[in-house]
Design an enzyme around this catalytic site. Sequence first.
Site, mmCIF file in Angstrom:
data_model
loop_
_atom_site.group_PDB
_atom_site.id
_atom_site.type_symbol
_atom_site.label_atom_id
_atom_site.label_comp_id
_atom_site.label_asym_id
_atom_site.label_seq_id
_atom_site.Cartn_x
_atom_site.Cartn_y
_atom_site.Cartn_z
ATOM 1 N N GLU A 240 0.823 -1.252 -0.129
ATOM 2 C CA GLU A 240 -0.089 0.019 -0.027
ATOM 3 C C GLU A 240 0.824 1.243 0.120
ATOM 4 O O GLU A 240 0.745 1.983 0.987
ATOM 5 C CB GLU A 240 -0.927 0.064 1.085
ATOM 6 C CG GLU A 240 -2.030 -1.268 1.249
ATOM 7 C CD GLU A 240 -2.789 -1.151 2.407
ATOM 8 O OE1 GLU A 240 -2.878 0.009 2.928
ATOM 9 O OE2 GLU A 240 -3.938 -1.918 2.377
ATOM 10 N N GLU B 296 -4.869 -8.817 1.395
ATOM 11 C CA GLU B 296 -5.323 -8.515 2.340
ATOM 12 C C GLU B 296 -7.041 -8.258 2.242
ATOM 13 O O GLU B 296 -7.409 -7.714 1.455
ATOM 14 C CB GLU B 296 -4.884 -7.209 2.878
ATOM 15 C CG GLU B 296 -3.676 -7.006 3.786
ATOM 16 C CD GLU B 296 -3.262 -5.714 4.145
ATOM 17 O OE1 GLU B 296 -4.251 -4.793 4.686
ATOM 18 O OE2 GLU B 296 -2.256 -5.539 4.428
HETATM 19 C C1 FCB Z 1 -4.268 -2.019 5.563
HETATM 20 C C2 FCB Z 1 -2.591 -2.178 6.039
HETATM 21 C C3 FCB Z 1 -2.678 -3.006 7.195
HETATM 22 C C4 FCB Z 1 -3.736 -3.023 8.096
HETATM 23 C C5 FCB Z 1 -5.202 -3.056 7.471
HETATM 24 C C6 FCB Z 1 -6.329 -3.078 8.442
HETATM 25 O O1 FCB Z 1 -4.403 -0.693 5.049
HETATM 26 O O2 FCB Z 1 -1.908 -2.738 5.036
HETATM 27 O O3 FCB Z 1 -1.401 -3.017 7.596
HETATM 28 O O4 FCB Z 1 -3.628 -1.907 8.879
HETATM 29 O O5 FCB Z 1 -5.298 -1.989 6.477
#
Ligand code: FCB
Length: 451
Positions: A173, A355
């Site tokens: 990110e 994620e």
């Molecule tokens: C994302 C991040 C991770 C965590 C999640 C909830 O943006 O990559 O580290 O904080 O959100």
Amino acid sequence: MSVSAKKTHPLGVPEGFLWGASTSAYQIEGATAEDGRGESIWDVHSRLPGRTNNGHTGDVACDHYHRWPEDVALLKQLGVGAYRFSVSWPRVLPRGRGAVNDKGLDFYDRLLDGVLEAGMEPWLCLYHWDLPQKLSELGGWTNRDVAGWFADYTVLVARRFGDRVRHFSTFNEPNVATLFGYAMTWCAPAVQDRAAYFRAAHHLNLAHGAAVDVLRNWIPGAQIGSIYNVQPVHPESDTPENRKAALVLDAHWNLVYADPQILGTYPAIVANEFEPYIQAGDMARICRKVDWFGMNHYGPIWTRADDTNQLGFAWGDNPNPVPHPHIGWPIYPDAFTDELKRCAKRYKLPVYVTENGMGRGAAEEVVDDQGRVADPYRIAYLKLYTAAMAQAIRDGVDVRGYFIWSLLDNFEWGSGYGNRFGIVHVDFDTLKRTPKDSFAWYQALVKGEGA
Ligand code: FCB
């Protein structure tokens, strides 16, 4: 002669689909002042007044630095095929460059061997937001030299771990790290300066390209990608100013990294703002062949125009009734399907969901007297989102894997320990781990026994 029929997964994901779990170094490791680790920008940021919930820091976090065997055992019990983690740059290079910290490298050696022995593929991310503080003092991502520093760090990681790791991502990110870190104050180093943001973003892109080259040169057969946070961006209300803000934020949030890295251009709406920082040959340095697209997805963003913000937008309110609110992150599984389709069409790469998961206020996530953590809301969320991913697959998107965020409750950046995303509960006083109900649900999904 008996013919054994191959069992298909209840979600209809293709054979060989990879199920995994994700974490990141600063959020779980702790041991921030141990065995020669240098400071990171998050050590400094989290100690500043008002930056994190109740002044929480990652000093201890989940103490994964010491308790990693227990965490690897949990992953094994979960049955996932892959574990995605990040290396802490200041743990292996305490000043960001120069002297190497062998004890830091030894830690990742132990972890990697443990993960491999447990039968999982390690997915190594080079950067999940914890820049060495010493480099931040030299300008951090705003200093063009950072691309070389990052390449040197990548050489160290590739030489040491390239014999055991095949899947690498350069960044997690980059949009959040630079937007919140250089244009706003939600992330370290909270610089809040328009020019600093554009420089940081461009230099990070250069660092990505340089790291891809290093990994290709050092590790034959490496599978290289980068991880992007992708969410739809909507205007809070339908005014021309808000519509423009939504287009600009969409570019900064969703396109400013993936476009140059994969397509070789900055998105038109913001391209001229990058021009002052682009030198001859830069776009070719940034756009290197990658093998997969990592997508982190949580939910849509609403925005409104705001002149007081460095980039002209502010986070807005969702004008619609929210289906299932959780920590203010609305639940819209169809948006997940749509974004998977948008990314597949635009970038034409195999996609891994790196994620996805659900956070809940710490007060609601407790171990009951039977030693159980009941989290039906998380299971409901995960059912909706994995079904939305399956829909994208049916619609033709080449999704090859899904990593849950997160294995453990952890240090959730500005929210500190106030939001829990784990499928394993962590008691931050005793550091005891307790798998939640969602752990058993995911275990069954991974086995192909439930959906
Ligand atoms: C994302 C991040 C991770 C965590 C999640 C909830 O943006 O990559 O580290 O904080 O959100």
